[in-house]
Motif scaffolding. Structure first.
Motif, PDB file in Angstrom:
ATOM      1  N   ALA A 111       0.857  -1.191   0.000  1.00 33.04           N
ATOM      2  CA  ALA A 111       0.000   0.000   0.000  1.00 33.04           C
ATOM      3  C   ALA A 111       0.890   1.237   0.000  1.00 33.04           C
ATOM      4  CB  ALA A 111      -0.905  -0.014   1.222  1.00 33.04           C
ATOM      5  N   TYR A 112       1.550   1.477  -1.125  1.00 29.34           N
ATOM      6  CA  TYR A 112       2.527   2.566  -1.219  1.00 29.34           C
ATOM      7  C   TYR A 112       1.899   3.777  -1.907  1.00 29.34           C
ATOM      8  CZ  TYR A 112       6.599   5.276  -2.552  1.00 29.34           C
ATOM      9  OH  TYR A 112       7.490   6.301  -2.733  1.00 29.34           O
ATOM     10  N   GLY A 113       2.364   4.971  -1.499  1.00 32.37           N
ATOM     11  CA  GLY A 113       1.967   6.201  -2.182  1.00 32.37           C
ATOM     12  C   GLY A 113       0.489   6.506  -2.007  1.00 32.37           C
ATOM     13  N   ALA A 114      -0.211   6.676  -3.131  1.00 27.62           N
ATOM     14  CA  ALA A 114      -1.623   7.036  -3.105  1.00 27.62           C
ATOM     15  C   ALA A 114      -2.479   5.955  -2.459  1.00 27.62           C
ATOM     16  CB  ALA A 114      -2.112   7.317  -4.530  1.00 27.62           C
ATOM     17  N   GLN A 115      -1.968   4.714  -2.380  1.00 29.27           N
ATOM     18  CA  GLN A 115      -2.733   3.616  -1.772  1.00 29.27           C
ATOM     19  C   GLN A 115      -2.409   3.445  -0.286  1.00 29.27           C
ATOM     20  OE1 GLN A 115      -1.584   3.241  -5.158  1.00 29.27           O
ATOM     21  NE2 GLN A 115      -3.725   3.794  -5.454  1.00 29.27           N
ATOM     22  N   ALA A 116      -1.683   4.395   0.295  1.00 27.03           N
ATOM     23  CA  ALA A 116      -1.225   4.248   1.679  1.00 27.03           C
ATOM     24  C   ALA A 116      -2.379   4.131   2.669  1.00 27.03           C
ATOM     25  CB  ALA A 116      -0.326   5.413   2.068  1.00 27.03           C
ATOM     26  N   GLY A 117      -3.546   4.611   2.311  1.00 31.60           N
ATOM     27  CA  GLY A 117      -4.680   4.547   3.223  1.00 31.60           C
ATOM     28  C   GLY A 117      -5.510   3.286   3.083  1.00 31.60           C
ATOM     29  N   ALA A 118      -5.054   2.320   2.287  1.00 35.72           N
ATOM     30  CA  ALA A 118      -5.829   1.087   2.059  1.00 35.72           C
ATOM     31  C   ALA A 118      -5.986   0.301   3.356  1.00 35.72           C
ATOM     32  CB  ALA A 118      -5.139   0.230   1.006  1.00 35.72           C
ATOM     33  N   SER A 119      -7.116  -0.370   3.471  1.00 34.22           N
ATOM     34  CA  SER A 119      -7.369  -1.182   4.660  1.00 34.22           C
ATOM     35  C   SER A 119      -6.522  -2.445   4.615  1.00 34.22           C
ATOM     36  CB  SER A 119      -8.851  -1.553   4.737  1.00 34.22           C
ATOM     37  OG  SER A 119      -9.196  -2.419   3.661  1.00 34.22           O
ATOM     38  N   GLU A 120      -6.359  -3.063   5.785  1.00 32.89           N
ATOM     39  CA  GLU A 120      -5.586  -4.304   5.849  1.00 32.89           C
ATOM     40  C   GLU A 120      -6.257  -5.403   5.039  1.00 32.89           C
ATOM     41  OE1 GLU A 120      -3.853  -7.474   9.154  1.00 32.89           O
ATOM     42  OE2 GLU A 120      -4.291  -5.406   9.741  1.00 32.89           O
ATOM     43  N   ALA A 121      -7.592  -5.407   5.018  1.00 36.02           N
ATOM     44  CA  ALA A 121      -8.328  -6.412   4.248  1.00 36.02           C
ATOM     45  C   ALA A 121      -8.021  -6.288   2.756  1.00 36.02           C
ATOM     46  CB  ALA A 121      -9.823  -6.270   4.494  1.00 36.02           C
ATOM     47  N   ASP A 122      -7.962  -5.035   2.250  1.00 39.32           N
ATOM     48  CA  ASP A 122      -7.638  -4.821   0.830  1.00 39.32           C
ATOM     49  C   ASP A 122      -6.209  -5.249   0.528  1.00 39.32           C
ATOM     50  OD1 ASP A 122     -10.155  -3.850   0.252  1.00 39.32           O
ATOM     51  OD2 ASP A 122      -9.608  -1.743   0.583  1.00 39.32           O
ATOM     52  N   ILE A 123      -5.299  -4.962   1.460  1.00 37.67           N
ATOM     53  CA  ILE A 123      -3.894  -5.347   1.276  1.00 37.67           C
ATOM     54  C   ILE A 123      -3.778  -6.874   1.218  1.00 37.67           C
ATOM     55  CG2 ILE A 123      -1.596  -5.313   2.320  1.00 37.67           C
ATOM     56  CD1 ILE A 123      -2.328  -2.584   3.526  1.00 37.67           C
ATOM     57  N   ILE A 124      -4.484  -7.544   2.105  1.00 32.87           N
ATOM     58  CA  ILE A 124      -4.436  -9.014   2.131  1.00 32.87           C
ATOM     59  C   ILE A 124      -5.014  -9.591   0.842  1.00 32.87           C
ATOM     60  CG2 ILE A 124      -5.389 -11.058   3.276  1.00 32.87           C
ATOM     61  CD1 ILE A 124      -5.103  -9.527   5.930  1.00 32.87           C
ATOM     62  N   ARG A 125      -6.130  -9.011   0.364  1.00 35.30           N
ATOM     63  CA  ARG A 125      -6.724  -9.502  -0.891  1.00 35.30           C
ATOM     64  C   ARG A 125      -5.731  -9.367  -2.047  1.00 35.30           C
ATOM     65  NH1 ARG A 125     -11.786  -7.765   1.158  1.00 35.30           N
ATOM     66  NH2 ARG A 125     -11.403  -5.622   0.472  1.00 35.30           N
ATOM     67  N   ALA A 126      -5.043  -8.209  -2.110  1.00 38.77           N
ATOM     68  CA  ALA A 126      -4.057  -7.994  -3.170  1.00 38.77           C
ATOM     69  C   ALA A 126      -2.903  -8.976  -3.032  1.00 38.77           C
ATOM     70  CB  ALA A 126      -3.542  -6.554  -3.130  1.00 38.77           C
ATOM     71  N   ALA A 127      -2.453  -9.217  -1.810  1.00 37.25           N
ATOM     72  CA  ALA A 127      -1.352 -10.152  -1.571  1.00 37.25           C
ATOM     73  C   ALA A 127      -1.770 -11.587  -1.894  1.00 37.25           C
ATOM     74  CB  ALA A 127      -0.880 -10.036  -0.128  1.00 37.25           C
ATOM     75  N   GLU A 128      -3.012 -11.933  -1.575  1.00 33.75           N
ATOM     76  CA  GLU A 128      -3.517 -13.271  -1.914  1.00 33.75           C
ATOM     77  C   GLU A 128      -3.524 -13.472  -3.421  1.00 33.75           C
ATOM     78  OE1 GLU A 128      -4.210 -15.794  -0.129  1.00 33.75           O
ATOM     79  OE2 GLU A 128      -4.955 -15.209   1.843  1.00 33.75           O
ATOM     80  N   ALA A 129      -4.045 -12.478  -4.133  1.00 36.44           N
ATOM     81  CA  ALA A 129      -4.122 -12.576  -5.593  1.00 36.44           C
ATOM     82  C   ALA A 129      -2.734 -12.637  -6.221  1.00 36.44           C
ATOM     83  CB  ALA A 129      -4.900 -11.389  -6.155  1.00 36.44           C
ATOM     84  N   ALA A 130      -1.752 -12.052  -5.548  1.00 30.74           N
ATOM     85  CA  ALA A 130      -0.378 -12.064  -6.059  1.00 30.74           C
ATOM     86  C   ALA A 130       0.407 -13.283  -5.597  1.00 30.74           C
ATOM     87  CB  ALA A 130       0.343 -10.790  -5.627  1.00 30.74           C
ATOM     88  N   HIS A 131      -0.272 -14.216  -4.941  1.00 29.64           N
ATOM     89  CA  HIS A 131       0.391 -15.426  -4.421  1.00 29.64           C
ATOM     90  C   HIS A 131       1.506 -15.072  -3.439  1.00 29.64           C
ATOM     91  CE1 HIS A 131      -1.322 -18.425  -7.410  1.00 29.64           C
ATOM     92  NE2 HIS A 131      -1.751 -17.269  -7.857  1.00 29.64           N
ATOM     93  N   ALA A 132       1.294 -13.972  -2.685  1.00 27.90           N
ATOM     94  CA  ALA A 132       2.326 -13.511  -1.749  1.00 27.90           C
ATOM     95  C   ALA A 132       2.008 -13.864  -0.298  1.00 27.90           C
ATOM     96  CB  ALA A 132       2.517 -11.995  -1.867  1.00 27.90           C
ATOM     97  N   MET A 133       0.725 -14.076   0.005  1.00 22.79           N
ATOM     98  CA  MET A 133       0.368 -14.326   1.406  1.00 22.79           C
ATOM     99  C   MET A 133       0.975 -15.617   1.931  1.00 22.79           C
ATOM    100  SD  MET A 133      -1.061 -11.853   2.891  1.00 22.79           S
ATOM    101  CE  MET A 133      -1.397 -12.710   4.427  1.00 22.79           C
ATOM    102  N   GLU A 134       1.239 -16.570   1.041  1.00 20.43           N
ATOM    103  CA  GLU A 134       1.782 -17.852   1.508  1.00 20.43           C
ATOM    104  C   GLU A 134       3.142 -17.691   2.168  1.00 20.43           C
ATOM    105  OE1 GLU A 134       3.605 -19.863  -2.399  1.00 20.43           O
ATOM    106  OE2 GLU A 134       1.477 -19.407  -2.593  1.00 20.43           O
TER     107      GLU A 134
END
Length: 581
Positions: free
Chosen positions: A437-460
């Motif tokens: 959640a860098y720059g303009a996305q710095a205010g994103a919720s933790e849920a949104d960050i997790i969804r993005a990380a899940e979709a990127a196969h990063a949460m594992e």
């Protein structure tokens, strides 16, 4: 040629503009210095009544009053000294902060070409080191200049009151000293300007050697890097000694000139005392005041070195501040774009290259279409995609986004519609969450960050970290593997959810397992977006809607994978080279 004196005055006046917001504290410092300066001639002035009234006339009133006056005088002087020192250093620290902020804000607004032509180490040296030298001009030198000048004026006024004939001899020496100081000034400015440039060279060598420490070690470059660093620091030593030589010679020469005048004064004053024209108190008071002038004069002769060092640094600082920032000619603000891109007769010629990077490129890309750009290194693929977010300006032709010329769109609005994932992933020394959640996305919720990380196969792998999303990644993600860094970059692009996506060799240099994860994440990321993919590994772009083959800045082939293989042209040749087995 610019008059150095006029140039110095302009620089100094400009520095004082940065002091203006703090004028109250600055004025307080000046007032404290004036009090301090006024206290200086009061010291020899007390000796005249002390000697004449106490020792000669043995007046009991003087014997009682003078010690009290001396204690009071030094109390006031000490209080004024503390106030002026504190106030000037407060102003100086504010000045450094404001100049650093102005420089940094200008640096992050500079166009890409500026970074192409500048050494990172030099830029760091400007912001971190050189700006501190400016305080030598704006605060430290001012303190000495004002305080010592007022002190000299006060002492000379007392000397004139006591014996104006003798004092005129001292004043007559001043023009000779001024001429000497002016000659040294020019020399010091030149030396300090070279020293500032050399400081950037030292920082550059250290930054490169530390950043590339693995390459240095594996290829045995320690000796070569040591030679580079030794050469840079030896140049710094030479510039330092040149400055020291000029400054050290300045003081003794000026003092020698003054000594001739003082010798004459002492001789004449002694004769007047013998003839009864000077009282004992008057003679001692005159000699003390005259000797007290030496301290401020010596400091003022040395102030020139500080002043020239500060002004040389100010030149560098204002050169950065005055640099032309990235030009935003756009006036339109667009909402979320559909993603239609059109390149019309696009050409790009870098100023330092003999041949154009792009030559008369025309290409239409439909919303949601995936376009793969292939070709040998130097064919213009990266140059083409770098024009979309306006990192560079085309020499001719134009790019349209949803039928809007991108030069008419505000930069912030244009770039809000573009996401980029490259081979060289940039991560900041912050948490995993902050990097996603860098720059303009710095205010994103933790849920949104997790969804993005899940979709990127990063949460594992994020779940395996000791602090999860709050784990620090280290400088440029050094604590993560290459594949993990790529997936964090993909998560960042997913969270931004931009309609136009640029993938610049996002899967190169990865092992098979990492590539599998990254490729799966990219497929998720590309869904529903207009995507331009640069890839040397042709197996990753076989499913692209169209493949654009580039050569020496030209488009030479366009089509689907099967069509281009059947055509048996350049793409088929490149494909055979990779899959000949």
């Amino acid at each position: 040629m610019t008059d150095p004196k006029h140039e110095s005055l302009e620089l100094y006046l400009r520095l004082l503009q940065y002091v203006r917001p703090y004028w109250r504290m600055f004025a307080g410092a000046m007032l404290a210095m004036a009090v301090m300066a006024a206290a200086e001639p009061a010291v020899p002035a007390l000796f005249k009544p002390l000697l004449d009234g106490s020792f000669v006339r043995k007046d009991p009133d003087f014997i009682r009053i003078i010690p009290i006056l001396m204690v009071g005088l030094f109390f006031i002087r000490g209080l004024a000294d503390f106030a002026s020192t504190y106030a000037m250093n407060w102003v100086g620290s504010r000045l450094v902060m404001d100049l650093r902020t102005a420089m940094f804000n200008k640096l992050i607004a500079m166009p890409t070409q500026y970074y192409d032509n500048s050494s990172t180490g030099t830029l760091i040296a400007h912001v971190v080191f050189n700006v501190t030298q400016v305080t030598q001009s704006a605060t430290s030198a001012v303190t000495l200049l004002v305080r010592d000048s007022l002190t000299i004026i006060g002492l000379l006024s007392w000397l004139l009151w006591l014996n104006w004939q003798l004092t005129l001899i001292i004043i007559a020496i001043a023009p000779v000293a001024i001429v000497t100081i002016r000659q040294v000034s020019r020399r010091l400015r030149s030396i300090n300007r070279q020293a500032q440039q050399n400081l950037g060279e030292i920082t550059h060598v250290v930054e490169e050697s530390v950043g590339a420490h693995k390459v240095v070690k594996i290829f045995g470059g320690q000796e070569y890097e040591a030679r580079r660093f030794t050469s840079a620091v030896n140049n710094a030593r030479r510039y330092t000694m040149k400055g020291v030589t000029a400054a050290a010679a300045n003081g003794p020469v000026v003092q020698l000139i003054a000594a001739f005048g003082v010798a004459i004064v002492v001789y004449i004053a002694t004769q007047q005392a013998l003839r009864g024209q000077l009282t004992v108190g008057g003679f001692v008071s005159y000699m003390i005041a005259m000797l007290m002038v030496f301290g401020p004069v010596k400091r003022l002769t040395g102030i020139n070195e500080q002043l020239q060092r500060g002004l040389a640094a100010a030149e560098v600082v204002f050169e950065v501040i005055d640099s032309v920032p990235e030009i935003d000619t756009g006036t339109q603000t667009i909402a979320r774009a559909c993603g239609e891109l059109r390149f019309e007769n696009l050409s790009l010629h870098y100023t330092d290259k003999p041949n154009p990077a792009l030559n008369n490129i025309s290409l239409d890309i439909q919303p949601g279409e995936t376009i793969a750009l292939v070709g040998a290194s130097g064919s213009g693929k990266t140059s083409l995609v770098n024009l979309i977010p306006r990192f560079y300006t085309p020499s001719s032709g134009r790019i349209l986004l949803d039928n809007h010329d991108i030069t008419d769109i505000r930069l912030d609005s244009l770039r809000a519609n573009i996401a980029m994932v490259s081979q060289d992933v940039i991560l900041f020394n912050d948490t995993l969450a902050a990097n996603i959640a860098y720059g303009a996305q710095a205010g994103a919720s933790e849920a949104d960050i997790i969804r993005a990380a899940e979709a990127a196969h990063a949460m594992e792998f994020i779940r395996e970290q000791p602090q999860g999303l709050q784990t620090m990644v280290g400088e440029n993600g050094v604590k993560l593997s290459g594949g993990q860094r790529q997936r964090i970059a993909i998560a960042r692009a997913l969270l931004k959810n931009a309609p136009v996506l640029i993938l610049d060799e996002a899967t190169s240099a990865l092992d098979t397992e990492s590539e599998r994860h990254v490729q799966a994440a990219l497929e998720t990321l590309m869904q529903g977006r207009t995507t331009l993919v640069i890839a040397h590994r042709l197996s990753t772009i076989e499913n692209a809607d169209r493949i654009v083959v580039m050569q020496q800045g030209h488009i030479i082939e366009i089509g689907k994978h099967a069509e281009l293989i059947q055509k048996n042209g350049t793409y088929a040749h490149l494909h055979r080279l990779q899959f000949h087995e």
